[in-house]
Design an enzyme around this catalytic site. Structure first.
Site, PDB file in Angstrom:
ATOM      1  N   HIS A 508      21.734 -37.003  -5.491  1.00  0.00           N
ATOM      2  CA  HIS A 508      21.395 -35.920  -6.406  1.00  0.00           C
ATOM      3  C   HIS A 508      21.971 -34.622  -5.882  1.00  0.00           C
ATOM      4  O   HIS A 508      22.364 -34.491  -4.717  1.00  0.00           O
ATOM      5  CB  HIS A 508      19.879 -35.802  -6.584  1.00  0.00           C
ATOM      6  CG  HIS A 508      19.168 -35.117  -5.462  1.00  0.00           C
ATOM      7  ND1 HIS A 508      19.076 -33.741  -5.353  1.00  0.00           N
ATOM      8  CD2 HIS A 508      18.515 -35.608  -4.376  1.00  0.00           C
ATOM      9  CE1 HIS A 508      18.403 -33.426  -4.274  1.00  0.00           C
ATOM     10  NE2 HIS A 508      18.050 -34.535  -3.654  1.00  0.00           N
ATOM     11  N   CYS A 509      22.018 -33.634  -6.781  1.00  0.00           N
ATOM     12  CA  CYS A 509      22.421 -32.276  -6.415  1.00  0.00           C
ATOM     13  C   CYS A 509      21.441 -31.328  -7.091  1.00  0.00           C
ATOM     14  O   CYS A 509      20.240 -31.575  -7.083  1.00  0.00           O
ATOM     15  CB  CYS A 509      23.872 -32.013  -6.817  1.00  0.00           C
ATOM     16  SG  CYS A 509      24.201 -32.286  -8.577  1.00  0.00           S
ATOM     17  N   ARG A 510      21.934 -30.265  -7.681  1.00  0.00           N
ATOM     18  CA  ARG A 510      21.057 -29.338  -8.392  1.00  0.00           C
ATOM     19  C   ARG A 510      20.710 -29.862  -9.775  1.00  0.00           C
ATOM     20  O   ARG A 510      19.550 -29.915 -10.173  1.00  0.00           O
ATOM     21  CB  ARG A 510      21.711 -27.964  -8.491  1.00  0.00           C
ATOM     22  CG  ARG A 510      20.966 -26.959  -9.362  1.00  0.00           C
ATOM     23  CD  ARG A 510      21.758 -25.670  -9.520  1.00  0.00           C
ATOM     24  NE  ARG A 510      21.190 -24.812 -10.549  1.00  0.00           N
ATOM     25  CZ  ARG A 510      21.466 -24.920 -11.852  1.00  0.00           C
ATOM     26  NH1 ARG A 510      22.302 -25.858 -12.289  1.00  0.00           N
ATOM     27  NH2 ARG A 510      20.906 -24.106 -12.729  1.00  0.00           N
TER      28      ARG A 510
END
Length: 563
Positions: A508-510
């Site tokens: 995941h990221c933002r």
């Protein structure tokens, strides 16, 4: 031709006005048991905050105006109490005097609406209360709580009326509590999306008690099914509605299993001279292929037009309805159309997936640019669009309206990807959020990569799954999943040996884009065990926050992020 219309609000008055446009000579009589016809139901809650300053502002037209403009005989405070189908007559009671009389008809249109659910609650006679269904209701609630200087208002029910009542009462300065027996408000939305609205209600100071029933009142306190005691000076009853079909039932007309008035594709009841429309009937769902109740003003007005046309010999093809709606909840707007994931599960369907994206609603350089939470549901393997939900501070209604139009024509996720939509920095991003959702959905449909949903993340964390956060170190330090490993996208190729290949790995990221890019790169180096977390850290934070606050459970994030 003599036509009687029973019910003088959205559906009934629309039918009467259309009938007049089609036949200047017809005798048209409208009966309304309430004090007003042609009033704005949907604006009733907004009088509570004085957004609509005067209750009288809610009345759009009077009987006198309707008679002058449309030659309609509109009779308020008169209730049709029985129908004699054999004689083609109705019996009418004047509510002011109690006098009764009969009126014959050639055609009869039933638009009685829905009846508010009223559950017997022990001790409820000790607390002032009201429904919010009429202009008089709105005026009474507004005036009574203001004049009595009441403080604690309890709203029973978390549907459209309940949420809008709660919002406007809170804006008016009252302490507001919502009690909802289900595990969420606004059942049109899926669990992963509605958490954003739960958070907004919580942040705005509305107390929200879910999965609990209002059991009784004792000594000015509302007692819930789990024993919780709530201060309550006034009760707004908004616990749902059911079709008002008693008049039709007593006349021997056929009803559906759910108690609605049964109609055919032309809105003709089991009596060929009697029509029914609006909240009192069930309509055909063009997506689920089943009948459902759709208590919305827009569909009722469409049905009214079709009924009037059919009475006058004009044919229509009934394409059914998909159910499109929207609501404002303080600083957020929410809209939904088509089928939700929870409705598909209820129908027993497993042949679907969805894209969940969080792009900006306008170019990030714009001062009012905000996150937009968009969920697009599609059929597998056809890619046919099934539904859409969107929530944000900007124009989410436009996006859902576009999908609503596409649903009418059987469009697919590739059509969504290919849409050519208007763009300028203050209005959207060059690749609009719908295009973005179309790209993600098409990738998922074609197996370009795999994903898991925000509702899956807590179990993964609790099970010790291998989760990679590909944001930069400063972002990670500001807040992250408690068991995540930070391998930024900018370092992913040099640190591939830190990522296992013998177990599932979740990235995941933002918001999901950088983690998607990481997956696309890693798959080309032989990784086939990767999953993107849809919505990423923004989605996780929104999904977890409300329940963390009200349940006291241990958070799975070190710090939430909503920007």
């Amino acid at each position: 031709m003599k036509i009687l219309v029973i019910g003088g609000v959205a559906g009934g008055m629309s039918a009467a006005a259309r009938l007049r446009r089609l036949d200047e000579q017809a005798e048209i009589i409208v009966f309304e048991r309430g004090d007003y016809v042609s009033f704005s139901n949907c604006c009733l809650p907004y009088h509570l905050s004085e957004t609509v300053p005067e209750a009288q502002n809610l009345v759009l037209m009077t009987p006198e105006v309707l008679n002058a403009r449309h030659k309609l005989d509109v009779r308020v405070k008169e209730e049709v109490i029985s129908i004699d189908r054999a004689a083609k007559k109705v019996r009418v009671k004047k509510l002011a005097s109690g006098e009764e009389y009969e009126e014959d008809y050639d055609k009869l249109v039933l638009s009685p609406g829905a009846k508010a659910l009223d559950f017997p609650i022990p001790g409820s006679d000790t607390v002032p209360s009201s429904f919010l269904r009429t202009v008089n209701d709105a005026a009474y609630i507004h005036d009574f709580i203001k004049e009595k200087n009441l403080k604690n208002i309890l709203v029973l029910g978390g549907g459209f009326i309940g949420i809008e009542a709660a919002e406007n009462l809170k804006l008016a300065g009252y302490e507001v509590t919502i009690v909802e027996a289900l595990d969420q408000v606004l059942g049109q939305y899926d669990e992963d999306m509605i958490q954003i609205i739960h958070k907004e209600l919580y942040d705005q100071g509305v107390k929200l008690y879910l999965g609990r029933r209002l059991e009784r009142f004792e000594h000015g306190k509302a007692i819930l099914s789990d024993g919780t005691q709530l201060a309550c000076d006034f009760l707004v009853k908004a616990a749902g509605v059911r079709p008002e079909s008693s008049l039709a039932r007593d006349a021997g007309l056929s009803l559906t299993e759910k108690g609605a008035i049964a109609v055919d594709q032309n809105y003709v009841t089991s009596d060929p001279d009697i029509y029914a429309l609006g909240d009192a009937i069930e309509v055909y769902n063009a997506l689920s292929k089943q009948k459902f109740n759709l208590a919305l003003a827009g569909p009722a007005q469409k049905q009214a037009r079709y009924v009037a046309d059919h009475i006058m010999g004009k044919a229509h093809i009934n394409h059914g309805f998909i159910g499109s709606s929207c609501i404002k909840v303080f600083d957020y707007n929410a809209a939904a159309t088509g089928l939700s994931s929870r409705e598909l599960e209820r129908l027993g369907r497993k042949d679907y997936d969805y894209a969940y994206v969080i792009p900006k609603d306008s170019v990030g350089l714009m001062p009012d640019s905000e996150n937009q939470y968009v969920k697009v549901i599609f059929e597998v393997p056809s890619g046919k669009l099934l539904g859409c939900q969107a929530i944000g501070k900007g124009d989410v209604v436009k996006r859902v309206d576009v999908v609503a139009a596409l649903l009418k024509f059987g469009a697919t996720v590739e059509d969504l990807m290919d849409l050519e939509l208007c763009y300028a920095p203050p209005f959207s991003i060059a690749r609009d959020s719908l295009n973005f959702a179309g790209y993600v959905a098409t990738n998922l449909l074609h197996g370009t990569y795999r994903h898991v949903h925000v509702s899956d993340v807590r179990p993964l964390v609790e099970q010790g799954a291998f989760i990679v956060d590909v944001r930069e170190p400063d972002e990670f330090k500001a807040g992250h999943l408690v068991n995540a490993v930070n391998i930024p996208l900018s370092q992913i190729r040099e640190r591939m040996d830190e990522i296992p290949k013998d177990q599932p790995v979740y990235l995941h990221c933002r918001s999901g884009q950088r983690s998607y890019n990481a997956i696309m790169a890693l798959q080309q180096y032989g990784f086939n065990n990767l999953y993107n977390i849809a919505g990423s850290f923004l989605g996780i934070s929104c999904h977890e926050y409300f329940q963390d606050q009200v349940s006291g459970r241990k958070p799975i994030v070190t710090v939430y992020s909503f920007n």
